[in-house]
Design an enzyme around this catalytic site. Structure first.
Site, PDB file in Angstrom:
ATOM      1  CB  CYS A 345      -0.939   0.012   1.202  1.00  0.00           C
ATOM      2  SG  CYS A 345      -0.117  -0.184   2.789  1.00  0.00           S
ATOM      3  CD  GLU A 391      -3.187  -1.746  -1.664  1.00  0.00           C
ATOM      4  OE1 GLU A 391      -3.125  -2.622  -0.792  1.00  0.00           O
ATOM      5  OE2 GLU A 391      -3.559  -0.580  -1.442  1.00  0.00           O
TER       6      GLU A 391
END
Length: 398
Positions: A345, A391
Site C-alpha cells: 500500500c 496499491e
C-alpha cells in the site's frame, strides 16, 4: 459471532478515506458508495495518506479559512476539513458525522491533544452493500470514573437510538475507551452499545464477517479486481499450497483462492483470524488454516520445518511498515517458495527495504540465505479514486 451456515441478519464492510485531488485516474475502479468509511473531519498529517477523524466543538475551532473549507492550526501542523464537499465520501457517512458533530456539542470537550484534556475523539463509519452501517467512537477517559463513563455511554446510545441520531439507523454502535492514538480490541475492548456485534460484506461470491477492529478494503469493487489479478499471477493449481502472510484482510485473498490444495494464513490481529475462520466455515471452505500471531514469530518455525514437496506460493500483504526482517529471511531460506506476490500500500516507503532484501545476493552478515528473488512484474491498482494513491502488486520469482 453468528453460527456458520446461518444467514446473518446484518451485514458489512470497512473504512478510511485518503487525500483529495480533482478527479479519477485513468482506468480507476470507482468505489461503490457503500464502501468508503470515512470520518466527519479529515486530518492530514505529513506524508500519511490516510484521513483520520478528529472532532472539534464549533466554539473551539479557530477562524475558518474559507479557501480550504476548513480550519488551520499552523503551530500543530493540523488542517481540519469539513467532509460535506468531498466526492468520495458517501452520504450515509456524512450523515453520521453530522449527527456526531451535533452530539459532541454537549458539555464534555472533544480531544485533539491528550495532554490538553478533552474526551470525544475519533469516529469511524463502515457501510456495506446490504445497507448496514457500523459506527465506532473513540473516547479518552482522562480522569473520569466508571459512573461518569457509564453516563456518557448511555447518553451516546440514547442520542443514536432515540434522539436526533436515530435517523442514521445504525446497525452497530461501538464505543472504545482509549488513552492511546490507536489500540486494539485486546488492549481496550470495543464495547457494543447497540445492535449487531458484526457486519458483513460480499466479495467474489463469498460473505465476509467483519469485526470493529478488522481491516477490510475501502473499495470492494477494486478489491475484487485485485484478488482476481493475484489469483492469476499466483498460477496456483490444485496441488499448490498458498501461504497468505499478513492475511488481516479477513483471509479474503486465501479464501478467494481456496481451489488450491491448502491455504495457510498468518495474521497478528486475533479478531481478524476469528473472522477469517468464521468466513471459511460459513462458505464451506475446509482447506484453510489460520495462525494468530506476529508473522516474524509464526513464520520462521513454520517454514523451517517445511518438507512438503508440493509447490508453495507466498502472498504477503503487510501494512505500510512492510515485512519484519525475520519474515524476509524465512521466505528467502525456504527453497519451496519460488513465486512470491508482494501487495504494497506504500511501495515507496519501508516496502522498498523488503524489495532490496528479497533480491540482493546472499548476505551472511544480514543472515540472508537462499537464492535471491527477481522482480518480474509490477501491477498498480487504483483502489482510491480521486487521490494520488495506488496499491501495487509485485511478482517476484526465482
Amino acid at each position: 459471532m453468528p453460527e456458520p451456515g446461518v444467514e446473518p441478519g446484518h451485514g458489512s464492510a470497512a473504512a478510511t478515506a485518503t487525500g483529495l485531488r480533482a478527479g479519477p485516474k485513468p482506468g480507476s475502479v470507482e468505489p461503490r458508495p457503500r464502501s468508503l468509511g470515512v470520518p466527519f473531519v479529515l486530518l492530514l498529517r505529513g506524508a500519511d495518506l490516510r484521513a483520520e477523524s478528529r472532532l472539534e466543538k464549533t466554539s473551539e475551532i479557530p477562524e475558518c479559512n474559507q479557501q480550504h473549507h476548513g480550519h488551520r492550526w499552523p503551530q500543530r501542523n493540523i488542517v481540519c476539513v469539513k467532509a460535506s464537499h468531498v466526492e468520495n465520501i458517501p452520504s450515509k457517512h456524512k450523515q453520521v458525522a453530522q449527527c456526531y458533530e451535533e452530539f459532541i456539542c454537549l458539555p464534555l470537550d472533544s480531544c485533539i491533544l491528550f495532554h490538553e484534556g478533552g474526551h470525544w475523539r475519533e469516529l469511524v463509519v463502515c457501510t456495506t452493500s446490504c445497507g448496514h452501517t457500523m459506527a465506532i467512537i473513540t473516547f479518552h477517559p482522562q480522569e473520569l470514573g466508571q459512573e461518569a463513563l457509564a453516563t456518557q455511554k448511555a447518553l451516546l446510545k440514547e442520542f443514536f437510538m432515540c434522539g436526533p441520531g436515530a435517523v442514521c439507523a445504525l446497525t452497530s454502535l461501538y464505543f472504545q475507551e482509549s488513552t492511546m492514538t490507536r489500540c486494539s480490541h485486546k488492549q481496550s475492548p470495543f464495547q457494543l452499545l447497540h445492535g449487531a456485534p458484526h457486519i458483513f460484506e460480499e466479495l467474489l461470491g463469498l460473505k465476509f464477517c467483519i469485526s470493529p477492529d478488522a481491516f477490510f478494503q475501502a473499495n470492494p469493487a477494486g478489491a475484487e479486481v485485485l484478488c482476481q489479478a493475484v489469483g492469476e499471477l499466483c498460477q496456483a493449481t490444485g496441488d499448490t499450497v498458498l501461504l497468505d502472510i499478513c492475511c488481516g484482510f479477513l483471509g479474503t485473498i486465501g479464501l478467494s483462492l481456496a481451489h488450491v490444495s491448502k491455504v495457510i494464513g498468518v495474521e497478528v490481529v486475533e479478531k481478524a483470524i476469528e473472522d477469517a475462520e468464521w468466513n471459511a466455515a460459513f462458505s464451506g471452505i475446509s482447506n484453510c488454516e489460520f495462525h494468530s500471531g506476529k508473522a516474524e514469530a509464526v513464520l520462521p518455525p513454520l517454514l523451517a520445518s517445511w518438507e512438503d514437496a508440493q509447490p508453495l506460493v507466498a502472498v504477503v500483504n503487510p501494512s505500510r511498515a512492510g515485512l519484519h526482517y525475520r519474515v524476509v529471511r524465512a521466505i528467502r531460506s525456504c527453497r519451496s517458495i519460488c513465486r512470491l506476490l508482494y501487495i504494497s500500500c506504500k511501495p515507496e516507503g519501508e516496502a522498498m527495504r523488503n524489495f532490496l532484501e528479497l533480491c540482493c545476493p546472499p548476505d551472511p552478515w544480514k543472515k540472508l540465505a537462499g537464492e535471491p528473488f527477481a522482480p518480474v512484474l509490477a501491477v498498480p491498482f487504483d483502489m482510491f479514486p480521486h487521490t494520488v494513491h495506488c496499491e501495487l502488486v509485485l511478482l517476484f520469482t526465482r
